[in-house]
Each structure stands twice: as structure tokens, then as C-alpha cells.
Design a protein around this motif. Structure first.
Motif, short mmCIF file in Angstrom:
data_model
loop_
_atom_site.label_atom_id
_atom_site.label_comp_id
_atom_site.label_asym_id
_atom_site.label_seq_id
_atom_site.Cartn_x
_atom_site.Cartn_y
_atom_site.Cartn_z
N VAL A 98 26.89 -7.61 -22.10
CA VAL A 98 25.44 -7.73 -22.22
C VAL A 98 25.07 -9.21 -22.24
N ALA A 99 25.84 -10.00 -23.00
CA ALA A 99 25.55 -11.43 -23.08
C ALA A 99 25.75 -12.10 -21.72
N LEU A 100 26.79 -11.68 -21.03
CA LEU A 100 27.04 -12.26 -19.71
C LEU A 100 25.90 -11.93 -18.75
N VAL A 101 25.48 -10.68 -18.75
CA VAL A 101 24.41 -10.29 -17.84
C VAL A 101 23.11 -11.00 -18.22
N ALA A 102 22.89 -11.15 -19.52
CA ALA A 102 21.68 -11.87 -19.95
C ALA A 102 21.71 -13.32 -19.46
N ALA A 103 22.91 -13.91 -19.51
CA ALA A 103 23.03 -15.29 -19.02
C ALA A 103 22.85 -15.34 -17.51
N LEU A 104 23.41 -14.38 -16.81
CA LEU A 104 23.26 -14.33 -15.36
C LEU A 104 21.78 -14.22 -14.97
N ARG A 105 21.05 -13.47 -15.74
CA ARG A 105 19.63 -13.27 -15.40
C ARG A 105 18.84 -14.56 -15.49
N GLN A 106 19.38 -15.52 -16.22
CA GLN A 106 18.65 -16.79 -16.35
C GLN A 106 18.95 -17.75 -15.19
N LEU A 107 19.90 -17.38 -14.37
CA LEU A 107 20.22 -18.24 -13.21
C LEU A 107 19.22 -17.98 -12.09
N PRO A 108 19.00 -18.97 -11.24
CA PRO A 108 18.21 -18.70 -10.03
C PRO A 108 18.86 -17.58 -9.22
N GLU A 109 18.03 -16.82 -8.54
CA GLU A 109 18.53 -15.62 -7.85
C GLU A 109 19.68 -15.94 -6.90
N ALA A 110 19.56 -17.02 -6.15
CA ALA A 110 20.58 -17.34 -5.14
C ALA A 110 21.93 -17.64 -5.80
N GLN A 111 21.90 -18.36 -6.92
CA GLN A 111 23.14 -18.66 -7.62
C GLN A 111 23.73 -17.38 -8.22
N ARG A 112 22.86 -16.57 -8.79
CA ARG A 112 23.35 -15.33 -9.41
C ARG A 112 23.99 -14.44 -8.36
N GLN A 113 23.35 -14.34 -7.21
CA GLN A 113 23.87 -13.48 -6.16
C GLN A 113 25.24 -13.98 -5.70
N ALA A 114 25.35 -15.28 -5.52
CA ALA A 114 26.63 -15.85 -5.07
C ALA A 114 27.72 -15.59 -6.10
N ILE A 115 27.40 -15.78 -7.36
CA ILE A 115 28.41 -15.58 -8.41
C ILE A 115 28.84 -14.12 -8.50
N ALA A 123 28.43 -23.79 -13.63
CA ALA A 123 28.14 -24.80 -14.65
C ALA A 123 26.98 -24.34 -15.53
N ALA A 124 25.95 -23.81 -14.88
CA ALA A 124 24.79 -23.34 -15.65
C ALA A 124 25.17 -22.16 -16.53
N LEU A 125 26.01 -21.29 -15.97
CA LEU A 125 26.43 -20.11 -16.73
C LEU A 125 27.24 -20.53 -17.95
N ALA A 126 28.11 -21.52 -17.77
CA ALA A 126 28.92 -22.00 -18.90
C ALA A 126 28.03 -22.51 -20.02
N GLU A 127 27.01 -23.24 -19.65
CA GLU A 127 26.09 -23.75 -20.68
C GLU A 127 25.37 -22.62 -21.38
N LEU A 128 24.93 -21.66 -20.60
CA LEU A 128 24.19 -20.54 -21.19
C LEU A 128 25.09 -19.72 -22.11
N LEU A 129 26.34 -19.53 -21.69
CA LEU A 129 27.26 -18.77 -22.54
C LEU A 129 27.63 -19.55 -23.79
N ALA A 130 27.72 -20.88 -23.64
CA ALA A 130 28.07 -21.71 -24.80
C ALA A 130 26.96 -21.67 -25.85
N GLU A 131 25.72 -21.52 -25.39
CA GLU A 131 24.61 -21.43 -26.35
C GLU A 131 24.80 -20.23 -27.28
N GLY A 132 25.34 -19.18 -26.72
CA GLY A 132 25.57 -17.98 -27.54
C GLY A 132 26.92 -18.00 -28.22
N ASP A 133 27.69 -19.03 -27.97
CA ASP A 133 29.05 -19.11 -28.52
C ASP A 133 29.33 -20.57 -28.86
#
Lengths: 502, 167
Positions: free
Chosen positions: B99-116, B149-159
Motif C-alpha cells: 500500500v505504501a509503495l503504491v501510494a508513493a508511486l501515485r505521487q510520481l508523474p504519470e510517465a515515470q510511474r508507467q515506466a517504473i 530517485a523520487a520513489l526512494a525519497e518518497l519511501l524514505a519519508e515513510g521509513d
């Protein structure tokens, strides 16, 4: 653990997903889709166009299929007895000569001119319109003819222009034709033939011989994921005398473009359908929101669309675009009577819309009225303010509710009107969900003139955010620009409306 | 594509596609509905599916388009985001870390999220990601690097206390 790669790997390994369902259910649903498409959707002959920007990926199948002419005729004017079910009656004067010709059609820039491809006695073997589930023959037509057009082959953008066809039909009476037109217009809007079609916009078709008409535009997602555009079906349905014209343009689009080309083509085609010649003075058919009146008012009294503030809750490639609404659109939703009832000596009006993803989500309606003297203007102001208070509206087909009674905002407008009253009202959106139009209504008085502004944004159930964090409807994810936008639009309209008097 | 081939594709990829779409759109039951509908459309186009090189990619793209279309309709109906996303009671619980991962993914721009999602969750090589989204491979690489990189930051905020750097 914030290592994104291991988190993603773990996600992939776990594959969290819905419980497995049966593929038989998917097949059953797929069979339903297939059956419906076979009976309704045109079998290709459609090119895909980029209307605004970006490359379009063409469908790899289905393109280039052409309708088979069941009965090629020797010439346009020959009324060949029909071989189709729809043209079996003989009590009709309708002939191929009543079909539009290339000269009647206006091409949408930057596409090439339409050229005739095929003419049918009857309605052809493939459906002429994805949305309409009934043929004109099913609706009781005595005779029908159809002509298909394609963009001039070999010209630039020809492959992207899509296709256009026209069907003309004759009925037993003008009343019958009008009823069929009304039914077909409803079907063109609701588009029962296509799952998930969304209304993109419409334009009226009126004037001269025309009893009634509209161009309705819907769009829908293609089934083929290789196509990076939406299908757009623009349908003009027009009645004149005892005849009905249906013109259909289908193409792939990425953004909505007002179908003014089809509107003009439909007017020309309507004249040809009844064997008449267009009037030299089309402006004789002015409407409530139609062309400007003279007598001291001019375009300088109207808002400049390029100065309107962006509706920043919704992305739109076109921004505010001027359009011609249907004849019966009031300037403010709470309007009881047409503005002509106020006794003005001159009137000028303009209308703008903001579209996002093929749907109108914002609208600005402005009217400037000139009166014989200040007393007449004052009396009309009082009348309009009463409409705002009581909202006895009967022009919109819905019952707007007043959510904020009129308050004087003359000091806020800078332009120096003697009086200015702003109120707010809501009325339901047309998408069948819980969307609501939130309209701000304004009347301003200056000497012998009134300026009316109706500005509506689509939202719901909460209004657009005002930035008030105490408001239970406060939406942090939305920009708080609604109040500023209202004021900017009102200021621009009033400033322009009285610019020549100050 | 005959019934057996369709059923085999369905069994092999349904759950996987649901997970991928869930990661893309962040709504569990919406993802399942869109995947089911995409399979129905695949069956409706079964003749064409026989000539499609990657039927699973076809279903994934169709499901994603359906999801985006639904999301837009909800957005333009003016519903607040929290009203548009609801988890049905019959759906299984999702692991909290997911859930946390998906929440972080949702904060990425669509193009980055799709690529990841396509590269790391759908496990597609970069050239296939590029083909699926219609972008050059260099662009996909850049989206992946920025997205990670953005995902790592977002996940680190929660961890808090953990740091991750792109290799």
C-alpha cells in the motif's frame, strides 16, 4: 527499507491482485461486445486524424474497407428506383439531386476538400453513423439516398481527415420529419450505439429553410490500444419541410474542435435537400445569443476571450474558446424570459466555453443591453435582479437553485457601474453523475446600459474550492482561484460592456 | 485466438496484470474491473489477437486506457479524489508495505510511474517499455532513473533513517 528496487521486486513477486475470476465470464462479455458492434458500428472506411497536436498511430486493421454501392447510378440527377429496403416507396420526389455535392461541403482546416466517393440509393450496406441504432427507413422514411465523401486523395493530411457521409430522407409530413429529427438528435447525443461515448459539444444549425437542426459531437476510446486518439463522431441532423438530413463525420482526434465546418456544410446541404437557394442575408435569423445588434453597441463592448483567466482546475489545450450555443441558451441560468423582453434598443452577446477531455467544464455567457434612457435601464436592472433572487427560470430545461442571494458588488468591479448585483445558483450537469454547474450571475447598470454575465464551472457535489479551510468542502488538492476568477471575468465583462460610455 | 488459447492467456496473466494496473492507478478493485473488461475486449477482437505479438501487452494497455478513461470521467464529474477511490469489502487485504509503495508511486508523474511499473513490476526490458509507451529508449532510461530517485525519497519519508542512492 526504502530501496525502491527491492520494494518493486517484492511487489512483483507477491503480485497482489484481485481473486481469480473465470475467463468464461470475460468471453461471454466479449461475445456481447462483438454482437453489438456487428450490428451497429460502421465497418471501417475511417481514417484517424490528429486535430491539434501529436502523431497519431493508425489502426492497423479495418482501414480502407469501402462500402459497396448496391446500385450505382449514371448521374446525380437520376432518380433510380431503389433496391434498398429504405427506398421502396414511390410517393416521393426525393432524388440523388437532393444530396449534397462537393461544392456544398466546407473542409475543416488544415484538411483538404471533400470529394465524392460513392452514392447509394437507400442508406447503403454499412451503417452510416456509429451512434444511431435505427435507420431512417426504420423511422418511416418514404425514400432515402446516401453519399459518401473522402478527403481529396493525395493531398496533405488527406489520410487524417476521416470520412463524411450524408443521408437525405423524405417523410409523409413536415411534422413527421421534425419528430424524426428530434429523435435522431437525441440518439446522436446519447449515442446508444457505442459504449462509453461522451458528449464533446454541439452547435445549432439554423436559418432559412431549416426547421430545426444541431451538430452533436461525441467521442469514445478506441478498442485498439495502438491508436493514440479518440474516435470522434460529429452528427448533423437537420429538418427542412418534410425532409431530414443526417451528415456524419468520423475521425480520430486528440482534442475537441468546434464543428463549424460541418455546421456550414449542413446548412448548404439542407438547402439542396429541399431544392432551394441560400438566402443572401443569413443574418436575418438572429437569435437570443446570436449576432450582435447595432445601435451603439459593437465588438468593443464584448469581452476579449484571450483575457479571460484560465480555469486552472482543468487542463485544456484550447483554453477559453468562443462558440455559438443553441438558440435557447439563456445568459444567466435564473433568467425568466429572453432578454428581448426587457425592452432594450440594442443587444450584443458572446459565449465562451472551456473544454477538458472532450467535455465542457466552464462557460461564460455575456450580454450587453442598451436602453432608450437611464430609467428604462434601471427598470430592467430591477427585473433582472428579481430573476436572480427568485430564479423563476424556464429557459434551461432544469430548475436552478439560488445558493447566494444578490449582493451589491459595484465597488469591487472598478469600472464604476452605478449598481451591480451578484448572485449564485446551481443546476445539475448533464452527465448523469453528481456533477453540478456552479453559476455566478451578475447584472451591472451604467447610465443607459446593462451588462449581464453568467459564469459557470462544473464541479460537485462540493463547489470549486474557495481556499476557506474551515469550509467542510475545502479541497486541498484544488487551486483556490475560483473567487478571483469570478471577479476577473466580471471585471473584464463590465469594463468592456461600458467602455465606450466612460 | 481460440478458447483454449484465450483461457491460457487469462490464467497466466490475469493476476499479474491486476497487480501491474493496481500499481499504475492505485485503486485495487478498479484495476481488477478494468483488466476483466480488457480481457473481454480481447475476446471480442480474438481474430486480431492471433496476429498480435504480445497479447498480454495489448490487454495491459487496453486496461490502462479504460482506467484512465474512468478516472477522467470521475474527475470531470467533480468528485473529490477520495470519493473516486474506494476499496470493496470483498477484495482481499493488501500488504501494508505494498500500500505504501503504491501510494508513493501515485505521487510520481504519470510517465515515470508507467515506466517504473512496466520495467520493474511487469518485468519488461527497456526496449519493450519504450515500444509500449511510444517513447525512445533514452527517454525511458531517464524516466526510470528520475522515477527511482523520487520513489526512494518518497519511501524514505515513510521509513525515516534509511537512505538509498541510485547505483
Amino acid at each position: 527499507m526504502s530501496d525502491p528496487i527491492s520494494r518493486l521486486d517484492q511487489f512483483r513477486a507477491d503480485a497482489p491482485g484481485a481473486p481469480m475470476t473465470s475467463p468464461a465470464e470475460a468471453r461471454k462479455r466479449g461475445d456481447q461486445i462483438r454482437r453489438r458492434k456487428r450490428t451497429v458500428v460502421a465497418a471501417g472506411a475511417a481514417a484517424v486524424a490528429a486535430v491539434v497536436a501529436g502523431p497519431i498511430i493508425f489502426l492497423s486493421t479495418g482501414l480502407g474497407d469501402k462500402g459497396i454501392d448496391p446500385a450505382p447510378a449514371p448521374s446525380d440527377s437520376a432518380a433510380v428506383p431503389s433496391t434498398s429496403r429504405s427506398a421502396s416507396a414511390s410517393a416521393s420526389d426525393l432524388s440523388r439531386a437532393n444530396l449534397p455535392t462537393e461544392g456544398d461541403l466546407v473542409a475543416d482546416e488544415p484538411y483538404p476538400a471533400w470529394v465524392q466517393e460513392q452514392t447509394y440509393d437507400g442508406e447503403g450496406t454499412d451503417p452510416s453513423n456509429d451512434c444511431l441504432t435505427e435507420s431512417l427507413a426504420d423511422s418511416g422514411a418514404l425514400a432515402t439516398f446516401r453519399r459518401d465523401f473522402v478527403a481529396k486523395p493525395g493531398d496533405e493530411m488527406a489520410d487524417a481527415a476521416g470520412t463524411l457521409n450524408a443521408v437525405v430522407a423524405e417523410f409523409g409530413s413536415a411534422d413527421e420529419a421534425e419528430k424524426v429529427r428530434s429523435d435522431l438528435t437525441d440518439a446522436a447525443t446519447s449515442c446508444p450505439g457505442v459504449d462509453g461515448a461522451e458528449i464533446a459539444g454541439y452547435l445549432p444549425v439554423e436559418g432559412g429553410v431549416i426547421s430545426g437542426g444541431n451538430v452533436d459531437v461525441v467521442t469514445y476510446l478506441p478498442d485498439d490500444p495502438g491508436m493514440n486518439a479518440r474516435w470522434e463522431v460529429a452528427t448533423a441532423v437537420v429538418s427542412a419541410e418534410d425532409r431530414v438530413l443526417v451528415m456524419t463525420r468520423k475521425r480520430g482526434v486528440q482534442d475537441y474542435v468546434s464543428p463549424t465546418d460541418l455546421q456550414t456544410s449542413a446548412v448548404n446541404a439542407a438547402y439542396r435537400m429541399v431544392g432551394a437557394t441560400p438566402s443572401a442575408d443569413p443574418s436575418a435569423d438572429s437569435t437570443d445569443t446570436g449576432p450582435p445588434a447595432a445601435d451603439g453597441l459593437s465588438a468593443v463592448n464584448l469581452i476579449d476571450g484571450s483575457t479571460l483567466p484560465a480555469l486552472d482546475r482543468f487542463e485544456s489545450s484550447r483554453g477559453w474558446s468562443q462558440y455559438t450555443p443553441a438558440q435557447d441558451v439563456p445568459t444567466i441560468a435564473c433568467q425568466k424570459e429572453w432578454l428581448s423582453s426587457l425592452g432594450a434598443t440594442a443587444k450584443i452577446a458572446s459565449d465562451y466555453r472551456w473544454d477538458a477531455d472532450g467535455a465542457m467544464v466552464g462557460q461564460v455567457h455575456m450580454a450587453v443591453l442598451e436602453f432608450s434612457d437611464a430609467n428604462a435601464a434601471g427598470a430592467a436592472y430591477n427585473e433582472v435582479m428579481e430573476w436572480q433572487e427568485v430564479c423563476p427560470a424556464n429557459k434551461l430545461g432544469v430548475d436552478p437553485q439560488v445558493t447566494a442571494l444578490p449582493i451589491d458588488v459595484s465597488a469591487d468591479l472598478d469600472a464604476g457601474p452605478k449598481r451591480a448585483a451578484r448572485s449564485q445558483a446551481t443546476y445539475p450537469g448533464t452527465d448523469g453523475n453528481d456533477s453540478i454547474w456552479f453559476e455566478t450571475e451578475l447584472v451591472a447598470e451604467y447610465e443607459t446600459r446593462l451588462v449581464l454575465v453568467g459564469y459557470a464551472e462544473l464541479a460537485g457535489p462540493c463547489p470549486p474550492s474557495t481556499g476557506d479551510k474551515e469550509d467542510p468542502c475545502y479541497q486541498s488538492e484544488q487551486p483556490d482561484s475560483w473567487p478571483d476568477r469570478i471577479l476577473a471575468i466580471e471585471k473584464a465583462a463590465v469594463t468592456a460592456g461600458i467602455s465606450d460610455l466612460r | 485466438m481460440d478458447e483454449d488459447e484465450f483461457d491460457a492467456l487469462y490464467h497466466a496473466s490475469y493476476r499479474r496484470l491486476c497487480a501491474q494496473l493496481y500499481a499504475m492507478i492505485g485503486d485495487f478493485d478498479e484495476a481488477a474491473e478494468c483488466v476483466q473488461e480488457a480481457f473481454a475486449r480481447a475476446w471480442a477482437h480474438r481474430r486480431k489477437m492471433s496476429s498480435v505479438d504480445y497479447p498480454e501487452a495489448w490487454v495491459r494497455t487496453t486496461a490502462y486506457r479504460l482506467a484512465v478513461g474512468r478516472w477522467r470521467r470521475k474527475k470531470y464529474a467533480g468528485r473529490a479524489a477520495d470519493r473516486a477511490v474506494g476499496v470493496r469489502t470483498e477484495m482481499p487485504a493488501v500488504d501494508e508495505s505494498h500500500v505504501a509503495l503504491v501510494a508513493a508511486l501515485r505521487q510520481l508523474p504519470e510517465a515515470q510511474r508507467q515506466a517504473i511499473v512496466l520495467h520493474h513490476i511487469a518485468d519488461l526490458p527497456i526496449h519493450q517499455v519504450a515500444a509500449e509507451v511510444g517513447a525512445p529508449t533514452g527517454t525511458i532510461k531517464a524516466r526510470l532513473a528520475r522515477g527511482r530517485a523520487a520513489l526512494a525519497e518518497l519511501l524514505a519519508e515513510g521509513d525515516p533513517g534509511t537512505v538509498w542512492k541510485e547505483a
